[in-house]
Design a protein around this motif. Structure first.
Motif, PDB file in Angstrom:
ATOM      1  N   ARG B   7       7.052  -4.253 -39.887  1.00  0.00           N
ATOM      2  CA  ARG B   7       7.433  -4.239 -41.295  1.00  0.00           C
ATOM      3  C   ARG B   7       6.324  -4.783 -42.176  1.00  0.00           C
ATOM      4  O   ARG B   7       5.599  -5.669 -41.774  1.00  0.00           O
ATOM      5  CB  ARG B   7       8.680  -5.088 -41.498  1.00  0.00           C
ATOM      6  N   ALA B  11       3.569  -5.083 -48.751  1.00  0.00           N
ATOM      7  CA  ALA B  11       2.823  -3.872 -49.078  1.00  0.00           C
ATOM      8  C   ALA B  11       2.477  -3.863 -50.567  1.00  0.00           C
ATOM      9  O   ALA B  11       3.184  -4.420 -51.395  1.00  0.00           O
ATOM     10  CB  ALA B  11       3.660  -2.642 -48.732  1.00  0.00           C
ATOM     11  N   ARG B  23      -2.028 -11.599 -59.815  1.00  0.00           N
ATOM     12  CA  ARG B  23      -1.015 -12.167 -58.943  1.00  0.00           C
ATOM     13  C   ARG B  23      -1.027 -13.690 -59.057  1.00  0.00           C
ATOM     14  O   ARG B  23      -2.001 -14.332 -58.658  1.00  0.00           O
ATOM     15  CB  ARG B  23      -1.296 -11.750 -57.506  1.00  0.00           C
ATOM     16  N   TRP B  81       8.045 -12.997 -44.652  1.00  0.00           N
ATOM     17  CA  TRP B  81       8.507 -12.111 -45.706  1.00  0.00           C
ATOM     18  C   TRP B  81       7.845 -12.396 -47.044  1.00  0.00           C
ATOM     19  O   TRP B  81       8.157 -11.749 -48.055  1.00  0.00           O
ATOM     20  CB  TRP B  81      10.037 -12.223 -45.837  1.00  0.00           C
ATOM     21  N   PHE B  82       6.931 -13.353 -47.070  1.00  0.00           N
ATOM     22  CA  PHE B  82       6.219 -13.678 -48.307  1.00  0.00           C
ATOM     23  C   PHE B  82       4.835 -13.041 -48.289  1.00  0.00           C
ATOM     24  O   PHE B  82       4.264 -12.808 -47.224  1.00  0.00           O
ATOM     25  CB  PHE B  82       6.129 -15.199 -48.476  1.00  0.00           C
ATOM     26  N   PRO B  83       4.287 -12.791 -49.473  1.00  0.00           N
ATOM     27  CA  PRO B  83       3.026 -12.055 -49.515  1.00  0.00           C
ATOM     28  C   PRO B  83       1.833 -12.879 -49.048  1.00  0.00           C
ATOM     29  O   PRO B  83       1.873 -14.110 -48.968  1.00  0.00           O
ATOM     30  CB  PRO B  83       2.894 -11.677 -50.990  1.00  0.00           C
TER      31      PRO B  83
ATOM     32  N   ILE C  42      14.092 -15.333 -48.759  1.00  0.00           N
ATOM     33  CA  ILE C  42      13.450 -14.158 -48.170  1.00  0.00           C
ATOM     34  C   ILE C  42      13.516 -12.970 -49.129  1.00  0.00           C
ATOM     35  O   ILE C  42      12.524 -12.258 -49.321  1.00  0.00           O
ATOM     36  CB  ILE C  42      14.109 -13.828 -46.806  1.00  0.00           C
ATOM     37  N   GLY C  45      10.892 -13.479 -51.615  1.00  0.00           N
ATOM     38  CA  GLY C  45       9.572 -13.216 -51.048  1.00  0.00           C
ATOM     39  C   GLY C  45       9.255 -11.728 -51.061  1.00  0.00           C
ATOM     40  O   GLY C  45       8.139 -11.317 -51.409  1.00  0.00           O
ATOM     41  N   VAL C  46      10.230 -10.913 -50.702  1.00  0.00           N
ATOM     42  CA  VAL C  46      10.016  -9.460 -50.688  1.00  0.00           C
ATOM     43  C   VAL C  46       9.805  -8.949 -52.113  1.00  0.00           C
ATOM     44  O   VAL C  46       8.897  -8.155 -52.378  1.00  0.00           O
ATOM     45  CB  VAL C  46      11.204  -8.743 -50.008  1.00  0.00           C
ATOM     46  N   GLY C  49       6.410 -10.190 -53.390  1.00  0.00           N
ATOM     47  CA  GLY C  49       5.304  -9.559 -52.677  1.00  0.00           C
ATOM     48  C   GLY C  49       4.950  -8.215 -53.290  1.00  0.00           C
ATOM     49  O   GLY C  49       3.795  -7.802 -53.306  1.00  0.00           O
ATOM     50  N   ARG C  50       5.954  -7.543 -53.834  1.00  0.00           N
ATOM     51  CA  ARG C  50       5.740  -6.211 -54.394  1.00  0.00           C
ATOM     52  C   ARG C  50       5.658  -6.208 -55.914  1.00  0.00           C
ATOM     53  O   ARG C  50       5.031  -5.326 -56.498  1.00  0.00           O
ATOM     54  CB  ARG C  50       6.878  -5.302 -53.943  1.00  0.00           C
ATOM     55  N   LEU C 142      12.043  -1.261 -46.809  1.00  0.00           N
ATOM     56  CA  LEU C 142      11.295  -1.739 -45.647  1.00  0.00           C
ATOM     57  C   LEU C 142      11.707  -0.900 -44.441  1.00  0.00           C
ATOM     58  O   LEU C 142      12.866  -0.521 -44.317  1.00  0.00           O
ATOM     59  CB  LEU C 142      11.620  -3.207 -45.353  1.00  0.00           C
ATOM     60  N   THR C 143      10.764  -0.626 -43.550  1.00  0.00           N
ATOM     61  CA  THR C 143      11.118   0.118 -42.339  1.00  0.00           C
ATOM     62  C   THR C 143      10.732  -0.685 -41.117  1.00  0.00           C
ATOM     63  O   THR C 143       9.654  -1.273 -41.101  1.00  0.00           O
ATOM     64  CB  THR C 143      10.418   1.480 -42.304  1.00  0.00           C
ATOM     65  N   PRO C 144      11.559  -0.723 -40.079  1.00  0.00           N
ATOM     66  CA  PRO C 144      12.884  -0.119 -40.052  1.00  0.00           C
ATOM     67  C   PRO C 144      13.874  -0.950 -40.869  1.00  0.00           C
ATOM     68  O   PRO C 144      13.732  -2.163 -40.944  1.00  0.00           O
ATOM     69  CB  PRO C 144      13.248  -0.182 -38.566  1.00  0.00           C
ATOM     70  N   VAL C 145      14.864  -0.273 -41.458  1.00  0.00           N
ATOM     71  CA  VAL C 145      15.932  -0.993 -42.161  1.00  0.00           C
ATOM     72  C   VAL C 145      16.854  -1.624 -41.114  1.00  0.00           C
ATOM     73  O   VAL C 145      17.317  -0.956 -40.204  1.00  0.00           O
ATOM     74  CB  VAL C 145      16.727  -0.019 -43.062  1.00  0.00           C
ATOM     75  N   SER C 146      17.076  -2.925 -41.243  1.00  0.00           N
ATOM     76  CA  SER C 146      17.975  -3.594 -40.292  1.00  0.00           C
ATOM     77  C   SER C 146      19.415  -3.145 -40.529  1.00  0.00           C
ATOM     78  O   SER C 146      19.730  -2.536 -41.550  1.00  0.00           O
ATOM     79  CB  SER C 146      17.877  -5.107 -40.461  1.00  0.00           C
ATOM     80  N   ARG C 152      17.474  -7.772 -48.117  1.00  0.00           N
ATOM     81  CA  ARG C 152      16.027  -7.833 -47.879  1.00  0.00           C
ATOM     82  C   ARG C 152      15.390  -6.452 -47.767  1.00  0.00           C
ATOM     83  O   ARG C 152      14.347  -6.199 -48.370  1.00  0.00           O
ATOM     84  CB  ARG C 152      15.796  -8.609 -46.579  1.00  0.00           C
ATOM     85  N   ASP C 153      16.026  -5.563 -47.006  1.00  0.00           N
ATOM     86  CA  ASP C 153      15.361  -4.329 -46.582  1.00  0.00           C
ATOM     87  C   ASP C 153      15.522  -3.183 -47.572  1.00  0.00           C
ATOM     88  O   ASP C 153      14.702  -2.271 -47.597  1.00  0.00           O
ATOM     89  CB  ASP C 153      15.916  -3.878 -45.223  1.00  0.00           C
TER      90      ASP C 153
END
Lengths: 282, 282, 282
Positions: B7, B11, B23, B81-83, C42, C45-46, C49-50, C142-146, C152-153
């Protein structure tokens, strides 16, 4: 928990990457709203709707319901650690909907926003107060103002205005005085000092309203401290008593604290916030 | 809860509106301070006073008091899960005030800040460690450093310095080793693996210190798992047992988990964080 | 708690210092995850991150586990107080891992992100819905999706994409309908209205699913309200009954609320979220 004067938590960053002009406005929140309901999130929505660049930090939302002195203590403990220019909002407000005033207290290094019930008074006690402003009728309020949620309708918009650079004096008339808790929380009578428990931290340590200066008339080693029906010895450190034993000492904020070495004084003594504490000569 | 390698939560954003240079530094906090007291807010005040542009995310402040292994586990679960470039601060610190060191551990994609008691060790286990730095005497600390609140006096200023672009190597001497929990938490003796419960989530699922690789010597279908006086069957999914029945399985982080299908294993088995778990051949 | 239309919490800031272009994207989170586990951290964080510039506000993470109607109510209560363009993420998701869809609902002034189980439906009820998009298979996941953590995903990456300026229509096919709670939560039969308790706030006040408009057929003064085996009088204010007595009234959100003057209705009536409420002619 309060800051000794010698510390400088707001010292300039070492890196020159952060220009002074880039510092976003900082708002803190201290309430008795809890985190179960959406009240705190709603206050943040109102603040960020009007001051999109503000940074918001939660001090705590777990002040016991309507415990003004406890909230005042926690705000006093936290405020010194925030940088110059921080806007501190405190809402413990049993008088919401009555004629109690809404205040902004401007000090040399911060602004304090909240109801005029003493919640702000301990935090501003040690600071040079520049101005006290009655913002009860400030134009920036949401209209109509509800009778139950001034955190949203009055204090959040005031905080947003300050974050946007509005000066306190633009928000209402200056006033001469505000409700102060100090005199209510420490009383002297015939050689005895009467105080109260202001805060119980999550270790069960009990912070009282009695300060080092209140004890100046005594010689420290000969104090008798009574709380919850127990007499507790005064020592200079926790380790001055055996593990599992209760002890009174002056904490890092120069306030009388009741603790149990290795345990919880709140549980051991069966004492809560607001409980009376008495100090007399042994 | 940990991230499979495939994962990529960090990204690059699809939109080109966010330039890399824009950022802001990201700091996470993992502590056992709770949210009742102003301790977490005070740490944030110190960080934002020195690094005004830092973004701060709470991982959790409800690590059980002084439960180092539990805190280490939760940090390991969250960090992936953090960048890239995130600064992770973890303070579960029963040795505060003693000679235990304060560390920054720099990995290929993050910095970890905390006491040298193992709290950082599970998170850095799966990552390439570039450098371990002893920051116990870093100049950026608040002075005087208190004996009880290094989250405020040491770790917050260190995090702020890193957020401002200071490199770990500028904060103290590099050292060769750090306290690592792994060996303490999983032990083998005569065909039996001994582990511990690291975390109980709010559904009551129990994550243990025993990993998939620890079980490699067994054939998975023939394991006997003992916890809290109960023997629990090993299955590949929750649904491998009837509703209301306890089950052991490998979770998405490849750790042995004890659960109850449709219920709380913590409640059913009367088991808490730290409880021993034993795996042997059936 | 909801906003009367006449209020404008998102009014433009008075200061011209804040240009419209400088408004960072705002994301709110409403879940039943609690704050004990690292799940919320988490998700953040995701998102960060994006979408590094996104601002994230917690509405609450203490929706009772899997209580969709309660979560829907709290989201409806909070959303009107956030500024134009806010992205509201709500995850109360007992159907995670099944074929239930993931949605983005775009209204004239906000986007709502969550599972298609009704959690979004009360918030969008009063707003002009522009588009409902099925994002179950959006590429940004996110892949794979849980199978267990779509917060999160799926939902965090969708929120980040929207924060980065991606339009909902780019994330999946538009659909015609979504699961709506309204009809399930209020039912009429032979002169009686049947509703449910949607929320118990931390004072113990009980908000029900029955709205002012549901009561239009009655003359307000002659209602009989039954809850938890008690019959509660309908009044216009709390003070319409003696202190310590239960009362039903229309709250500021125009919903029927059950309270105890100066006390907790939840405790007094022994009633929880989900409990049935019945209104009939007295």
């Amino acid at each position: 928990m309060a800051a000794p004067r010698s510390r400088r938590p707001d010292a300039a960053p070492r890196s020159s990457a952060v220009a002074a002009g880039a510092r976003p406005p900082l708002v803190t929140l201290t309430t008795d709203f809890g985190t179960h309901d959406p009240f705190v999130g709603i206050m943040k929505g109102v603040i960020l709707g009007r001051a999109p660049l503000a940074r918001i930090v939660d001090v705590t939302h777990e002040v016991p319901p309507q415990a003004i002195a406890a909230g005042a203590h926690v705000l006093r403990s936290a405020a010194p650690w925030f940088p110059h220019g921080t806007i501190h909002v405190a809402v413990v407000d049993p008088g919401v909907g009555t004629r109690r005033r809404a205040l902004v207290v401007e000090t040399v290094d911060a602004c304090f926003v909240g109801p005029d019930n003493g919640i702000l008074s301990l935090a501003v006690e040690a600071r040079a107060v520049r101005r006290i402003v009655d913002v009860s009728r400030a134009r920036v309020r949401l209209t109509p103002v509800s009778r139950t949620f001034h955190g949203r309708d009055v204090f959040a918009p005031i905080a947003a205005a300050l974050a946007n650079g509005v000066r306190p004096v633009e928000l209402g008339p200056s006033v001469r005085s505000m409700v102060r808790l100090r005199s209510r929380e420490v009383r002297r009578s015939s050689g005895t000092i009467h105080g109260r428990v202001l805060w119980a931290d999550h270790f069960g340590n009990l912070t009282t309203s009695i300060a080092r200066r209140d004890l100046a008339a005594f010689r420290h080693r000969h104090l008798s401290i009574t709380i919850g029906g127990h007499v507790v010895p005064f020592r200079s450190t926790y380790a001055g008593v055996p593990v599992g034993t209760s002890v009174a000492l002056l904490n890092s904020a120069d306030l009388l604290e009741i603790a149990v070495n290795g345990g919880s004084a709140a549980a051991r003594l069966g004492v809560r916030i607001g409980a009376p504490v008495r100090v007399s000569r042994a």
